[in-house]
Write a protein that holds these residues in place. Structure first.
Motif, PDB file in Angstrom:
ATOM      1  N   UNK A 240      -4.772   7.856   5.396  1.00 20.05           N
ATOM      2  CA  UNK A 240      -5.294   7.367   4.116  1.00 20.05           C
ATOM      3  C   UNK A 240      -4.312   6.360   3.525  1.00 20.05           C
ATOM      4  N   UNK A 241      -4.861   5.273   3.000  1.00 21.13           N
ATOM      5  CA  UNK A 241      -4.035   4.222   2.428  1.00 21.13           C
ATOM      6  C   UNK A 241      -4.627   3.772   1.099  1.00 21.13           C
ATOM      7  N   UNK A 242      -3.786   3.735   0.080  1.00 26.76           N
ATOM      8  CA  UNK A 242      -4.197   3.140  -1.196  1.00 26.76           C
ATOM      9  C   UNK A 242      -3.980   1.641  -1.078  1.00 26.76           C
ATOM     10  N   UNK A 243      -5.088   0.902  -1.040  1.00 25.82           N
ATOM     11  CA  UNK A 243      -5.015  -0.533  -0.746  1.00 25.82           C
ATOM     12  C   UNK A 243      -5.002  -1.402  -1.990  1.00 25.82           C
ATOM     13  N   UNK A 244      -5.618  -0.933  -3.085  1.00 22.84           N
ATOM     14  CA  UNK A 244      -5.696  -1.750  -4.298  1.00 22.84           C
ATOM     15  C   UNK A 244      -5.842  -0.838  -5.498  1.00 22.84           C
ATOM     16  N   UNK A 245      -5.467  -1.361  -6.676  1.00 22.34           N
ATOM     17  CA  UNK A 245      -5.533  -0.601  -7.930  1.00 22.34           C
ATOM     18  C   UNK A 245      -6.179  -1.470  -8.996  1.00 22.34           C
TER      19      UNK A 245
ATOM     20  N   UNK B  45     -12.610  16.180   1.543  1.00 15.69           N
ATOM     21  CA  UNK B  45     -11.620  17.238   1.367  1.00 15.69           C
ATOM     22  C   UNK B  45     -10.197  16.696   1.429  1.00 15.69           C
ATOM     23  N   UNK B  46      -9.950  15.717   2.272  1.00 16.49           N
ATOM     24  CA  UNK B  46      -8.606  15.167   2.364  1.00 16.49           C
ATOM     25  C   UNK B  46      -8.239  14.375   1.119  1.00 16.49           C
ATOM     26  N   UNK B  47      -9.202  13.672   0.526  1.00 19.43           N
ATOM     27  CA  UNK B  47      -8.931  13.019  -0.756  1.00 19.43           C
ATOM     28  C   UNK B  47      -8.703  14.070  -1.849  1.00 19.43           C
ATOM     29  N   UNK B  48      -9.481  15.136  -1.823  1.00 13.31           N
ATOM     30  CA  UNK B  48      -9.300  16.218  -2.785  1.00 13.31           C
ATOM     31  C   UNK B  48      -7.913  16.833  -2.659  1.00 13.31           C
TER      32      UNK B  48
ATOM     33  N   UNK C 162      -8.347   3.586  -7.849  1.00 17.87           N
ATOM     34  CA  UNK C 162      -7.786   3.018  -6.631  1.00 17.87           C
ATOM     35  C   UNK C 162      -8.853   2.835  -5.558  1.00 17.87           C
ATOM     36  N   UNK C 163      -8.674   1.806  -4.748  1.00 16.24           N
ATOM     37  CA  UNK C 163      -9.510   1.589  -3.572  1.00 16.24           C
ATOM     38  C   UNK C 163      -8.724   2.072  -2.366  1.00 16.24           C
ATOM     39  N   UNK C 164      -9.278   3.014  -1.656  1.00 13.42           N
ATOM     40  CA  UNK C 164      -8.615   3.648  -0.528  1.00 13.42           C
ATOM     41  C   UNK C 164      -9.272   3.243   0.782  1.00 13.42           C
ATOM     42  N   UNK C 165      -8.462   3.043   1.808  1.00 15.41           N
ATOM     43  CA  UNK C 165      -8.939   2.873   3.184  1.00 15.41           C
ATOM     44  C   UNK C 165      -8.645   4.168   3.921  1.00 15.41           C
ATOM     45  N   UNK C 166      -9.667   4.735   4.541  1.00 17.50           N
ATOM     46  CA  UNK C 166      -9.532   6.025   5.203  1.00 17.50           C
ATOM     47  C   UNK C 166      -9.924   5.896   6.668  1.00 17.50           C
ATOM     48  N   UNK C 167      -9.051   6.360   7.541  1.00 21.17           N
ATOM     49  CA  UNK C 167      -9.320   6.320   8.978  1.00 21.17           C
ATOM     50  C   UNK C 167      -9.289   7.748   9.512  1.00 21.17           C
ATOM     51  N   UNK C 168     -10.447   8.339   9.781  1.00 25.33           N
ATOM     52  CA  UNK C 168     -10.461   9.701  10.318  1.00 25.33           C
ATOM     53  C   UNK C 168     -10.079   9.709  11.799  1.00 25.33           C
TER      54      UNK C 168
ATOM     55  N   UNK D 199       0.820  -1.227   0.000  1.00 27.83           N
ATOM     56  CA  UNK D 199       0.000   0.000   0.000  1.00 27.83           C
ATOM     57  C   UNK D 199       0.847   1.267   0.000  1.00 27.83           C
ATOM     58  N   UNK D 200       0.220   2.363  -0.451  1.00 27.88           N
ATOM     59  CA  UNK D 200       0.786   3.696  -0.290  1.00 27.88           C
ATOM     60  C   UNK D 200       0.014   4.397   0.814  1.00 27.88           C
ATOM     61  N   UNK D 201       0.691   5.188   1.619  1.00 33.10           N
ATOM     62  CA  UNK D 201       0.041   5.778   2.793  1.00 33.10           C
ATOM     63  C   UNK D 201       0.303   7.266   2.891  1.00 33.10           C
ATOM     64  N   UNK D 202      -0.687   7.983   3.429  1.00 33.32           N
ATOM     65  CA  UNK D 202      -0.578   9.409   3.691  1.00 33.32           C
ATOM     66  C   UNK D 202      -1.198   9.722   5.053  1.00 33.32           C
TER      67      UNK D 202
END
Length: 301
Positions: A216-221, A242-245, A226-232, A185-188
């Protein structure tokens, strides 16, 4: 005409210059004409919390609870079913479809998750402990028992509950290039300041001390998506959108961001690709770990 089956409640502000309750209602709800309030009052659709009706001459009483019944000319019908995933004597977990609001608002009076659940369960003292946008699908936690309600509210106020979302977005060219050199995954970790914008129902990111945070994590492509997993970490309105934007990858089918779309009927074939997928917490009453997962799937994935 659609009339709410349950009364809305409002506590009259402690300090005002209003003479009558009628004056307050006209000022509080400027988009409802005085004539409509006059008719609602005459029909007995505005009353004190104990059931005592008011008249146009009823004096304003600071801090007293007032009940009224919302009305709309034509209420949209959401053609998707909700689901109850869990229920005990303290709380209920519901799975909300896209397009269904959690509570009454705007054009929606009876067609909301709260009204549906009250009708289905017969529980009148049902209170949502958090909110999801109408456009977002997934898990919502409700309190059933007033005696334990504060304990479950504190899960949110003390950030003792884990919420995880899924989202689908188109990948930027730079991310696709990065994936040629780096595996998933890629993470931010996103931290910034979110404030109200114009019109007031949208927000924007501004300079200043951060008041919002998401992992935020890019889990799959798949192809260019992309399918993202987001943990607020925090819970600002539209935070995940807004964070994805801010990463240059707005969530698919977002009618607010990056550009506000003209108001129109719901596009049921193009739901926002955002799903409240998981909830997990230690039950404050039993001490047991609770974990729930939405049964819905994002249509673009």
């Amino acid at each position: 005409m659609s009339i709410a089956s349950q009364a809305s409640e409002i506590t009259l502000p402690a300090v005002t210059n209003y003479t009558t309750v009628y004056d307050f209602l006209c000022a509080k709800f400027p988009f409802i004409t005085p004539q409509v309030w006059q008719q609602r009052i005459a029909d007995g659709k505005v009353h004190w919390h104990d059931g005592e009706p008011i008249t146009e001459q009823t004096g304003y009483m600071p801090s007293k609870r007032l009940c009224y019944y919302r009305e709309v000319e034509a209420e949209p019908v959401v053609p998707f079913a909700h689901r109850i995933l869990y229920q005990d004597k303290h709380f209920l977990v519901a799975d909300k479809p896209h397009f269904l609001p959690v509570t009454p608002g705007g054009q929606y009076v009876n067609e909301c998750l709260l009204a549906r659940l009250k009708k289905q369960t017969g529980i009148t003292d049902l209170v949502p402990l958090h909110r999801l946008d109408r456009d977002t699908a997934g898990l919502v936690l409700f309190s059933i028992n007033p005696a334990s309600r504060a304990d479950y509210c504190q899960l949110f106020s003390l950030q003792k509950i884990t919420k995880q979302y899924q989202a689908v977005a188109k990948l930027t060219a730079s991310i696709e290039q990065q994936l040629l050199r780096q595996s998933l995954p890629l993470q931010w970790q996103i931290k910034n300041r979110i404030e109200k914008a114009t019109p007031k129902f949208i927000n924007h990111i501004v300079k200043g001390e951060a008041n919002s945070e998401s992992d935020i994590q890019l889990a799959a492509k798949c192809d260019n998506k992309g399918l993202f997993c987001l943990t607020p970490v925090t819970g600002k309105t539209h935070q995940l959108r807004l964070h994805m934007l801010s990463l240059g990858m707005p969530i698919l089918n977002d009618i607010y961001y990056p550009e506000l779309q003209p108001k129109g009927p719901p596009q049921f074939d193009a739901p926002l690709q955002l799903l409240a997928k998981k909830l997990a917490f230690i039950d404050p009453i039993t001490g047991q770990k609770q974990s729930f997962s939405s049964s819905f799937q994002l249509s673009e994935w």
